[in-house]
Design an enzyme around this catalytic site. Sequence first.
Site, PDB file in Angstrom:
ATOM      1  N   SER A 270       0.848  -1.201   0.079  1.00 30.44           N
ATOM      2  CA  SER A 270       0.185   0.019  -0.151  1.00 30.44           C
ATOM      3  C   SER A 270       0.984   1.322   0.013  1.00 30.44           C
ATOM      4  CB  SER A 270      -0.805  -0.143   1.311  1.00 30.44           C
ATOM      5  OG  SER A 270      -0.192   0.452   2.344  1.00 30.44           O
ATOM      6  N   LYS A 271       0.374   2.575  -0.415  1.00 36.91           N
ATOM      7  CA  LYS A 271       0.980   3.664  -0.168  1.00 36.91           C
ATOM      8  C   LYS A 271       1.651   4.021   1.273  1.00 36.91           C
ATOM      9  CE  LYS A 271       0.074   8.523  -0.468  1.00 36.91           C
ATOM     10  NZ  LYS A 271       1.326   9.037  -0.089  1.00 36.91           N
ATOM     11  N   ARG A 272       0.926   3.326   2.086  1.00 33.99           N
ATOM     12  CA  ARG A 272       1.397   3.531   3.536  1.00 33.99           C
ATOM     13  C   ARG A 272       2.917   3.024   3.413  1.00 33.99           C
ATOM     14  NH1 ARG A 272      -2.448   1.097   6.509  1.00 33.99           N
ATOM     15  NH2 ARG A 272      -3.801   1.555   4.960  1.00 33.99           N
ATOM     16  N   GLY A 274       4.944   2.642   1.581  1.00 36.12           N
ATOM     17  CA  GLY A 274       6.042   3.365   0.822  1.00 36.12           C
ATOM     18  C   GLY A 274       6.179   4.585   1.764  1.00 36.12           C
ATOM     19  N   ASP A 275       5.253   5.386   2.417  1.00 39.93           N
ATOM     20  CA  ASP A 275       5.567   6.352   3.177  1.00 39.93           C
ATOM     21  C   ASP A 275       6.505   6.039   4.596  1.00 39.93           C
ATOM     22  OD1 ASP A 275       3.953   7.860   1.778  1.00 39.93           O
ATOM     23  OD2 ASP A 275       2.098   7.672   2.785  1.00 39.93           O
TER      24      ASP A 275
END
Length: 520
Positions: A270-272, A274-275
């Site tokens: 998920s994008k999270r 990556g963050d």
Amino acid sequence: MHLVNNTSIMEREVRVRFAPSPTGPLHIGGVRTALYNYLFARQHGGTMILRIEDTDSQRFVPGAEAYINEALRWLGIEIDEGVREGGPYGPYKQSERRDIYREHVKMLLDAGKAYIAFDTPAELEAARAATPNFQYDARTRGTMRNSLTMPADEVERLIAEGTPYVVRFKIDGGRDVEVNDLIRGKVVIKSDILDDKVLYKSADDLPTYHLANIVDDHLMKVSHVIRGEEWLPSAPLHVLLYEAFGWADTMPGFVHLPLLLKPDGKGKLSKRDGDRLGFPVFPLLWTDPVTGAVSRGYREDGYLPQAVVNFLALLGWNPGDDTEIMSMDELIKRFSLEHCSRSGAKFAYEKGAWFNHQYLQQLPDEELAELFKPVMQMHGVEPSGFSPEYIRKAVGLVKSRINFVVDLWAHAGFFFKAPETYEEKSVRKRWTPEMPAIMEEMIGWLEELPDFSAAAAEQPILEKIKEKGYHMGNVMNALRLTVVGECKGPHMFEITELLGRDETIRRIRRGIETIKAPQE
Ligand code: GLU
């Protein structure tokens, strides 16, 4: 071990499509789907279609379509038929195909394969509340407000009055539905678990994803549907739709690509992630048009498109041996569905950095220098203040140490900005009380050198240090400290050669003036 035995599918003219919905920036998983479609199309001399699936007006995001085009262009994924390219089966944007869908909805209604339903959201809510696990299907449709339970004249009247309705697919219970997945084999599910999916909504006069997707795949003569695993649950419904239309003979081969998984555990990337771990999950930088929130992209993070392509190609496929570095052409030659995996692929983002390192090393220094220029500007340095040759040599000296173009600044920034501070630890260790005087001597030696090139300067300078009985390590590191600001970097005399005599001496002088001897 594999199940690609459906010869009729393999012998068809290959036509594949990438069919994103413009609901936001293209996710890196979507990019992999596009890439596999492209590799497969090119390998078979087939056609790559880009279809924009924008029937969900609620989720439409301005800029998303342009983003998709730009991302594919950047990566070298070429489109043969699409919104911009045109083609014999257009339009390639679903919102421009309303008439086609309307006509196909009618075909299903006329054949009794679909029906009209008037249930309001409140009525559906009530049905769900009354029956645990309520599903609109063969068992329950008889209790609902639809054209199967209501008199024909009432149905007509409601439609004439403009009452909102939906068209639902009439799925018969008690059937085994087979999906022939070219990497998973035959997947069989019971039709009873499927609900009567909404195919069309009168409110916005648009079909839902399922209907539009199938009608278009058929009309665009798609031979293989290659898409992410998240669409596998929809596949039985798609098979039934093909049958309902009478198109079973030209059903495409289905390929559901394995999920991309979190780098450090189970579950979908998920994008999270990556963050949290510091890597992009989007090909290009994206600015949310509503919130203004910025998501980083591979391009802006300094990845080369070749590296991203190579990295993604190996997330769910392998060439059958341990070759890792493969250009697009090579991938096209070697790609095969047989070597696609069924299990999820861990998104080992560090490997992306490794690929980038490899591709950066292959890049001519001129090109690397071009990529470095915006980074220089980011650091307040105007590239035009330096000769192209100077920039090229600077990046050439440090490139073996970098994974990303932006890293060039950490390693080569000092070539463009003289140090203003000096790394404390090295000052403490190397800047001995006699060092200012030794550096004065060093200036003299450097001034006397007939040839300032690395090859000519090294020996004489080292000789002098030895002759004087100075501590070689301290003197050379002190020199480095004045010139670079810290005790790292490429070979010392390569640095001084490129900086040139004047700049080198200027930096040593400044060091002598500014570096404070460590306090006892
Ligand atoms: N529009 C769907 C998506 O956004 C397409 C899925 C498919 O390829 O069938 O991924």
